[in-house]
Design a protein around this motif. Structure first.
Motif, mmCIF file in Angstrom:
data_model
loop_
_atom_site.group_PDB
_atom_site.id
_atom_site.type_symbol
_atom_site.label_atom_id
_atom_site.label_comp_id
_atom_site.label_asym_id
_atom_site.label_seq_id
_atom_site.Cartn_x
_atom_site.Cartn_y
_atom_site.Cartn_z
ATOM 1 N N VAL A 1 14.832 -0.267 -2.527
ATOM 2 C CA VAL A 1 13.442 -0.015 -2.932
ATOM 3 C C VAL A 1 12.725 0.747 -1.814
ATOM 4 O O VAL A 1 12.025 1.730 -2.067
ATOM 5 C CB VAL A 1 12.708 -1.332 -3.277
ATOM 6 N N ALA A 2 12.902 0.297 -0.587
ATOM 7 C CA ALA A 2 12.256 0.957 0.556
ATOM 8 C C ALA A 2 12.762 2.396 0.714
ATOM 9 O O ALA A 2 11.969 3.313 0.955
ATOM 10 C CB ALA A 2 12.510 0.164 1.831
ATOM 11 N N ALA A 3 14.065 2.607 0.559
ATOM 12 C CA ALA A 3 14.634 3.959 0.692
ATOM 13 C C ALA A 3 14.099 4.886 -0.393
ATOM 14 O O ALA A 3 13.715 6.031 -0.110
ATOM 15 C CB ALA A 3 16.163 3.890 0.631
ATOM 16 N N ALA A 4 14.051 4.403 -1.620
ATOM 17 C CA ALA A 4 13.543 5.229 -2.718
ATOM 18 C C ALA A 4 12.063 5.543 -2.516
ATOM 19 O O ALA A 4 11.619 6.672 -2.738
ATOM 20 C CB ALA A 4 13.770 4.523 -4.056
ATOM 21 N N PHE A 5 11.298 4.554 -2.076
ATOM 22 C CA PHE A 5 9.867 4.741 -1.821
ATOM 23 C C PHE A 5 9.649 5.841 -0.784
ATOM 24 O O PHE A 5 8.857 6.759 -0.979
ATOM 25 C CB PHE A 5 9.265 3.411 -1.348
ATOM 26 N N GLU A 6 10.377 5.760 0.324
ATOM 27 C CA GLU A 6 10.219 6.751 1.397
ATOM 28 C C GLU A 6 10.694 8.137 0.961
ATOM 29 O O GLU A 6 10.081 9.143 1.302
ATOM 30 C CB GLU A 6 10.973 6.308 2.652
ATOM 31 N N SER A 7 11.766 8.190 0.204
ATOM 32 C CA SER A 7 12.271 9.503 -0.218
ATOM 33 C C SER A 7 11.317 10.179 -1.185
ATOM 34 O O SER A 7 11.154 11.396 -1.142
ATOM 35 C CB SER A 7 13.664 9.381 -0.828
ATOM 36 N N ARG A 8 10.680 9.414 -2.043
ATOM 37 C CA ARG A 8 9.698 10.002 -2.968
ATOM 38 C C ARG A 8 8.510 10.588 -2.219
ATOM 39 O O ARG A 8 7.827 11.467 -2.718
ATOM 40 C CB ARG A 8 9.224 8.959 -3.970
ATOM 41 N N ARG A 9 8.254 10.109 -1.026
ATOM 42 C CA ARG A 9 7.170 10.625 -0.196
ATOM 43 C C ARG A 9 7.669 11.644 0.830
ATOM 44 O O ARG A 9 6.954 12.002 1.748
ATOM 45 C CB ARG A 9 6.452 9.471 0.487
ATOM 46 N N GLY B 1 0.836 -1.202 0.000
ATOM 47 C CA GLY B 1 0.000 0.000 0.000
ATOM 48 C C GLY B 1 0.861 1.237 0.000
ATOM 49 O O GLY B 1 1.669 1.438 -0.896
ATOM 50 N N ASP B 2 0.740 2.051 1.029
ATOM 51 C CA ASP B 2 1.522 3.280 1.134
ATOM 52 C C ASP B 2 2.546 3.187 2.270
ATOM 53 O O ASP B 2 2.852 4.170 2.926
ATOM 54 C CB ASP B 2 0.599 4.492 1.362
ATOM 55 N N ALA B 3 3.071 1.990 2.484
ATOM 56 C CA ALA B 3 4.024 1.812 3.581
ATOM 57 C C ALA B 3 5.038 0.722 3.243
ATOM 58 O O ALA B 3 4.801 -0.143 2.395
ATOM 59 C CB ALA B 3 3.283 1.443 4.865
ATOM 60 N N VAL B 4 6.153 0.796 3.924
ATOM 61 C CA VAL B 4 7.184 -0.231 3.812
ATOM 62 C C VAL B 4 6.855 -1.341 4.810
ATOM 63 O O VAL B 4 6.535 -1.063 5.970
ATOM 64 C CB VAL B 4 8.575 0.362 4.112
ATOM 65 N N ASP B 5 6.934 -2.565 4.353
ATOM 66 C CA ASP B 5 6.712 -3.722 5.214
ATOM 67 C C ASP B 5 8.017 -4.004 5.967
ATOM 68 O O ASP B 5 8.904 -4.698 5.464
ATOM 69 C CB ASP B 5 6.277 -4.926 4.375
ATOM 70 N N GLU B 6 8.131 -3.437 7.155
ATOM 71 C CA GLU B 6 9.371 -3.561 7.930
ATOM 72 C C GLU B 6 9.664 -5.001 8.322
ATOM 73 O O GLU B 6 10.829 -5.400 8.403
ATOM 74 C CB GLU B 6 9.316 -2.662 9.164
ATOM 75 N N ASN B 7 8.630 -5.793 8.562
ATOM 76 C CA ASN B 7 8.849 -7.203 8.894
ATOM 77 C C ASN B 7 9.489 -7.941 7.732
ATOM 78 O O ASN B 7 10.402 -8.757 7.924
ATOM 79 C CB ASN B 7 7.533 -7.877 9.297
ATOM 80 N N ARG B 8 9.012 -7.655 6.524
ATOM 81 C CA ARG B 8 9.589 -8.295 5.330
ATOM 82 C C ARG B 8 11.047 -7.872 5.165
ATOM 83 O O ARG B 8 11.908 -8.699 4.865
ATOM 84 C CB ARG B 8 8.750 -7.924 4.096
ATOM 85 N N LEU B 9 11.305 -6.599 5.354
ATOM 86 C CA LEU B 9 12.692 -6.117 5.256
ATOM 87 C C LEU B 9 13.586 -6.797 6.290
ATOM 88 O O LEU B 9 14.707 -7.207 5.976
ATOM 89 C CB LEU B 9 12.748 -4.603 5.453
ATOM 90 N N HIS B 10 13.107 -6.884 7.502
ATOM 91 C CA HIS B 10 13.885 -7.526 8.560
ATOM 92 C C HIS B 10 14.198 -8.975 8.190
ATOM 93 O O HIS B 10 15.334 -9.436 8.355
ATOM 94 C CB HIS B 10 13.141 -7.458 9.896
ATOM 95 N N THR B 11 13.190 -9.687 7.695
ATOM 96 C CA THR B 11 13.389 -11.082 7.293
ATOM 97 C C THR B 11 14.458 -11.183 6.208
ATOM 98 O O THR B 11 15.346 -12.038 6.271
ATOM 99 C CB THR B 11 12.062 -11.694 6.791
ATOM 100 N N LEU B 12 14.383 -10.306 5.212
ATOM 101 C CA LEU B 12 15.381 -10.321 4.140
ATOM 102 C C LEU B 12 16.769 -9.971 4.679
ATOM 103 O O LEU B 12 17.769 -10.537 4.232
ATOM 104 C CB LEU B 12 14.971 -9.349 3.029
ATOM 105 N N GLY B 13 16.815 -9.055 5.641
ATOM 106 C CA GLY B 13 18.085 -8.698 6.256
ATOM 107 C C GLY B 13 18.718 -9.873 6.983
ATOM 108 O O GLY B 13 19.934 -10.077 6.919
ATOM 109 N N VAL B 14 17.902 -10.653 7.661
ATOM 110 C CA VAL B 14 18.398 -11.845 8.361
ATOM 111 C C VAL B 14 18.891 -12.882 7.353
ATOM 112 O O VAL B 14 19.943 -13.502 7.537
ATOM 113 C CB VAL B 14 17.298 -12.437 9.286
ATOM 114 N N LEU B 15 18.131 -13.073 6.279
ATOM 115 C CA LEU B 15 18.511 -14.043 5.255
ATOM 116 C C LEU B 15 19.790 -13.656 4.519
ATOM 117 O O LEU B 15 20.454 -14.509 3.917
ATOM 118 C CB LEU B 15 17.369 -14.230 4.246
ATOM 119 N N ALA B 16 20.153 -12.374 4.570
ATOM 120 C CA ALA B 16 21.348 -11.889 3.874
ATOM 121 C C ALA B 16 22.612 -12.573 4.360
ATOM 122 O O ALA B 16 23.609 -12.636 3.628
ATOM 123 C CB ALA B 16 21.470 -10.377 4.053
ATOM 124 N N GLU B 17 22.567 -13.105 5.559
ATOM 125 C CA GLU B 17 23.731 -13.790 6.124
ATOM 126 C C GLU B 17 24.029 -15.111 5.416
ATOM 127 O O GLU B 17 25.116 -15.659 5.548
ATOM 128 C CB GLU B 17 23.497 -14.081 7.616
#
Length: 195
Positions: free
Chosen positions: A51-59, A20-36
């Protein structure tokens, strides 16, 4: 000095971090953990944070945008796209020294990148004025001609000429700023003495 900069990143939200009009922080956190787990997972997480940074900056939610860009850099400190996006956000937040740091690192990775040179121009415009900015913008334009950049160069060259004709006189209490040579130095001193 009001220049505009647009966020020009990144690709599609293939990881589904925007809901919608928000970043899914839980999804980001999960991806961050998987990055290991490996390089592919790390790059996936970096892209999701971008993607999240660009989305927030555009708003215009720049603090949050900066947070996500820094997370991308934490995962991959020399990812050129993360450095460029972090620098763009720094410029928008008027944090020019931080932008310069990110851009100098990006330039060491991509010496002749028109994007890096353009952003260095913006950063130096705010730090040192149009003369230094134009050096970088002209280098960028030589590598990748662009109508907007050409217009920016033209406008700031005009600004350089105006600043070149700028004169200043002062007394113990006042400062008199003037442009051009129509007002003599002696007349300026007389004005200051009267004040």
């Amino acid at each position: 000095k009001a220049l505009s900069i647009q966020i020009s990143m990144p690709q599609k939200d293939v990881e589904g971090v925007i809901r919608g009009d928000a970043v899914d922080e839980n999804r980001l956190h999960t991806l961050g953990v998987l990055a290991e787990q490996g390089d592919l997972e790390r790059q996936t997480a970096v892209n999701a944070y971008l993607v999240a940074a660009a989305f927030e900056s555009r708003r215009q939610r720049l603090a949050q945008a900066s947070r996500w860009a820094e997370e991308a850099l934490r995962l991959s400190g020399q990812a050129p796209n993360a450095l460029l996006l972090a620098a763009q956000i720094d410029i928008m937040r008027q944090q020019y020294r931080e932008a310069l740091y990110h851009l100098q690192l990006a330039q060491s990775l991509r010496l002749d990148s028109p994007d890096v040179l353009t952003l260095l121009g913006y950063t130096y415009y705010y730090l040192d004025g149009p003369e230094k900015a134009n050096r970088y913008w002209k280098q960028s334009y030589a590598l990748r001609p662009d109508g907007k950049l050409q217009e920016l160069i033209r406008l700031t060259e005009k600004e350089e000429q105006v600043e070149g004709g700028f004169k200043q006189s002062e007394s113990s209490h006042f400062v008199l700023n003037r442009e051009g040579s129509e007002i003599s130095e002696s007349f300026s001193r007389e004005i200051l003495e009267t004040l």
